[in-house]
Design a protein around this motif. Structure first.
Motif, PDB file in Angstrom:
ATOM      1  N   THR A 120       0.831  -1.197   0.000  1.00  0.00           N
ATOM      2  CA  THR A 120       0.000   0.000   0.000  1.00  0.00           C
ATOM      3  C   THR A 120       0.866   1.248   0.000  1.00  0.00           C
ATOM      4  O   THR A 120       2.046   1.220   0.366  1.00  0.00           O
ATOM      5  N   ALA A 121       0.272   2.343  -0.375  1.00  0.00           N
ATOM      6  CA  ALA A 121       1.017   3.596  -0.479  1.00  0.00           C
ATOM      7  C   ALA A 121       1.404   4.141   0.885  1.00  0.00           C
ATOM      8  O   ALA A 121       2.400   4.828   1.008  1.00  0.00           O
ATOM      9  N   GLY A 122       0.644   3.814   1.935  1.00  0.00           N
ATOM     10  CA  GLY A 122       0.927   4.363   3.248  1.00  0.00           C
ATOM     11  C   GLY A 122       1.944   3.582   4.057  1.00  0.00           C
ATOM     12  O   GLY A 122       2.269   3.964   5.173  1.00  0.00           O
ATOM     13  N   ALA A 123       2.459   2.494   3.519  1.00  0.00           N
ATOM     14  CA  ALA A 123       3.392   1.657   4.272  1.00  0.00           C
ATOM     15  C   ALA A 123       4.790   2.243   4.218  1.00  0.00           C
ATOM     16  O   ALA A 123       5.302   2.572   3.151  1.00  0.00           O
ATOM     17  N   SER A 124       5.402   2.381   5.386  1.00  0.00           N
ATOM     18  CA  SER A 124       6.783   2.861   5.419  1.00  0.00           C
ATOM     19  C   SER A 124       7.726   1.716   5.049  1.00  0.00           C
ATOM     20  O   SER A 124       7.326   0.553   4.983  1.00  0.00           O
ATOM     21  N   ALA A 125       8.975   2.057   4.835  1.00  0.00           N
ATOM     22  CA  ALA A 125       9.960   1.035   4.463  1.00  0.00           C
ATOM     23  C   ALA A 125      10.165   0.036   5.596  1.00  0.00           C
ATOM     24  O   ALA A 125      10.342  -1.160   5.356  1.00  0.00           O
ATOM     25  N   GLU A 126      10.122   0.513   6.844  1.00  0.00           N
ATOM     26  CA  GLU A 126      10.312  -0.387   7.988  1.00  0.00           C
ATOM     27  C   GLU A 126       9.147  -1.364   8.106  1.00  0.00           C
ATOM     28  O   GLU A 126       9.342  -2.545   8.384  1.00  0.00           O
ATOM     29  N   THR A 127       7.918  -0.875   7.891  1.00  0.00           N
ATOM     30  CA  THR A 127       6.746  -1.730   7.970  1.00  0.00           C
ATOM     31  C   THR A 127       6.761  -2.761   6.850  1.00  0.00           C
ATOM     32  O   THR A 127       6.458  -3.930   7.077  1.00  0.00           O
ATOM     33  N   ALA A 128       7.116  -2.342   5.656  1.00  0.00           N
ATOM     34  CA  ALA A 128       7.173  -3.272   4.527  1.00  0.00           C
ATOM     35  C   ALA A 128       8.236  -4.338   4.762  1.00  0.00           C
ATOM     36  O   ALA A 128       8.016  -5.521   4.479  1.00  0.00           O
ATOM     37  N   THR A 129       9.372  -3.952   5.321  1.00  0.00           N
ATOM     38  CA  THR A 129      10.423  -4.914   5.620  1.00  0.00           C
ATOM     39  C   THR A 129       9.965  -5.904   6.684  1.00  0.00           C
ATOM     40  O   THR A 129      10.213  -7.109   6.573  1.00  0.00           O
ATOM     41  N   MET A 130       9.281  -5.405   7.705  1.00  0.00           N
ATOM     42  CA  MET A 130       8.797  -6.282   8.762  1.00  0.00           C
ATOM     43  C   MET A 130       7.766  -7.274   8.229  1.00  0.00           C
ATOM     44  O   MET A 130       7.802  -8.463   8.563  1.00  0.00           O
ATOM     45  N   LEU A 131       6.855  -6.805   7.375  1.00  0.00           N
ATOM     46  CA  LEU A 131       5.854  -7.707   6.797  1.00  0.00           C
ATOM     47  C   LEU A 131       6.493  -8.717   5.849  1.00  0.00           C
ATOM     48  O   LEU A 131       6.048  -9.867   5.780  1.00  0.00           O
ATOM     49  N   ASN A 132       7.534  -8.315   5.132  1.00  0.00           N
ATOM     50  CA  ASN A 132       8.256  -9.264   4.275  1.00  0.00           C
ATOM     51  C   ASN A 132       8.894 -10.368   5.111  1.00  0.00           C
ATOM     52  O   ASN A 132       8.837 -11.545   4.752  1.00  0.00           O
ATOM     53  N   LYS A 133       9.512  -9.991   6.232  1.00  0.00           N
ATOM     54  CA  LYS A 133      10.137 -10.986   7.101  1.00  0.00           C
ATOM     55  C   LYS A 133       9.097 -11.905   7.723  1.00  0.00           C
ATOM     56  O   LYS A 133       9.329 -13.107   7.865  1.00  0.00           O
ATOM     57  N   MET A 134       7.930 -11.345   8.079  1.00  0.00           N
ATOM     58  CA  MET A 134       6.854 -12.177   8.622  1.00  0.00           C
ATOM     59  C   MET A 134       6.328 -13.148   7.575  1.00  0.00           C
ATOM     60  O   MET A 134       5.975 -14.287   7.900  1.00  0.00           O
ATOM     61  N   MET A 135       6.263 -12.703   6.327  1.00  0.00           N
ATOM     62  CA  MET A 135       5.782 -13.577   5.263  1.00  0.00           C
ATOM     63  C   MET A 135       6.748 -14.745   5.060  1.00  0.00           C
ATOM     64  O   MET A 135       6.323 -15.897   4.924  1.00  0.00           O
ATOM     65  N   VAL A 136       8.041 -14.478   5.076  1.00  0.00           N
ATOM     66  CA  VAL A 136       9.027 -15.549   4.934  1.00  0.00           C
ATOM     67  C   VAL A 136       8.919 -16.516   6.114  1.00  0.00           C
ATOM     68  O   VAL A 136       8.924 -17.739   5.933  1.00  0.00           O
ATOM     69  N   ALA A 137       8.804 -15.985   7.329  1.00  0.00           N
ATOM     70  CA  ALA A 137       8.684 -16.844   8.512  1.00  0.00           C
ATOM     71  C   ALA A 137       7.396 -17.663   8.463  1.00  0.00           C
ATOM     72  O   ALA A 137       7.386 -18.838   8.870  1.00  0.00           O
ATOM     73  N   PHE A 138       6.315 -17.083   7.967  1.00  0.00           N
ATOM     74  CA  PHE A 138       5.044 -17.800   7.850  1.00  0.00           C
ATOM     75  C   PHE A 138       5.179 -18.991   6.911  1.00  0.00           C
ATOM     76  O   PHE A 138       4.762 -20.106   7.233  1.00  0.00           O
ATOM     77  N   PHE A 139       5.787 -18.779   5.750  1.00  0.00           N
ATOM     78  CA  PHE A 139       5.928 -19.870   4.800  1.00  0.00           C
ATOM     79  C   PHE A 139       6.919 -20.924   5.288  1.00  0.00           C
ATOM     80  O   PHE A 139       6.748 -22.120   5.010  1.00  0.00           O
ATOM     81  N   ILE A 140       7.934 -20.525   6.027  1.00  0.00           N
ATOM     82  CA  ILE A 140       8.852 -21.510   6.619  1.00  0.00           C
ATOM     83  C   ILE A 140       8.105 -22.359   7.644  1.00  0.00           C
ATOM     84  O   ILE A 140       8.288 -23.579   7.699  1.00  0.00           O
ATOM     85  N   ALA A 141       7.263 -21.737   8.457  1.00  0.00           N
ATOM     86  CA  ALA A 141       6.487 -22.495   9.441  1.00  0.00           C
ATOM     87  C   ALA A 141       5.544 -23.478   8.755  1.00  0.00           C
ATOM     88  O   ALA A 141       5.391 -24.623   9.206  1.00  0.00           O
TER      89      ALA A 141
END
Length: 99
Positions: free
Chosen positions: A55-76
């Protein structure tokens, strides 16, 4: 003994995936609230919270955190699926041959 170990690994993988999903949904809902999303935005934040990083309102830190959560989710999820496969192989009993 090994079968029980993989049963525990299955439960751990599934519970880790659920916890990561909840954390990502909370972050996505906070992001949706900050950008004044409509009802569809709230539903999408709960159904697929990892999409909030685009989304347009997501900061770089939030996008990075969600990317890391997505990787951890798929690993789980992969750990849980691998545990199911190993458990089924360890507990397989071949059928009795009859003639």
């Amino acid at each position: 003994m090994l079968a029980e170990l993989f049963w525990v690994t299955l439960v751990t993988g599934v519970s880790a995936a659920v916890v990561i999903w909840v954390f990502a949904a909370r972050l996505a809902l906070r992001l949706a609230g900050a950008r004044q999303a409509g009802p569809l935005g709230w539903v999408l934040a709960v159904l697929w919270p990892f999409g909030a990083r685009q989304t347009a309102g997501a900061s770089a830190e939030t996008a990075t955190m969600l990317n890391k959560m997505m990787v951890a989710f798929f690993i789980a999820i992969l750990v849980a699926i691998a545990s199911m496969a190993v458990y089924s192989n360890l507990t397989f009993v071949p059928p009795v041959r009859t003639q």
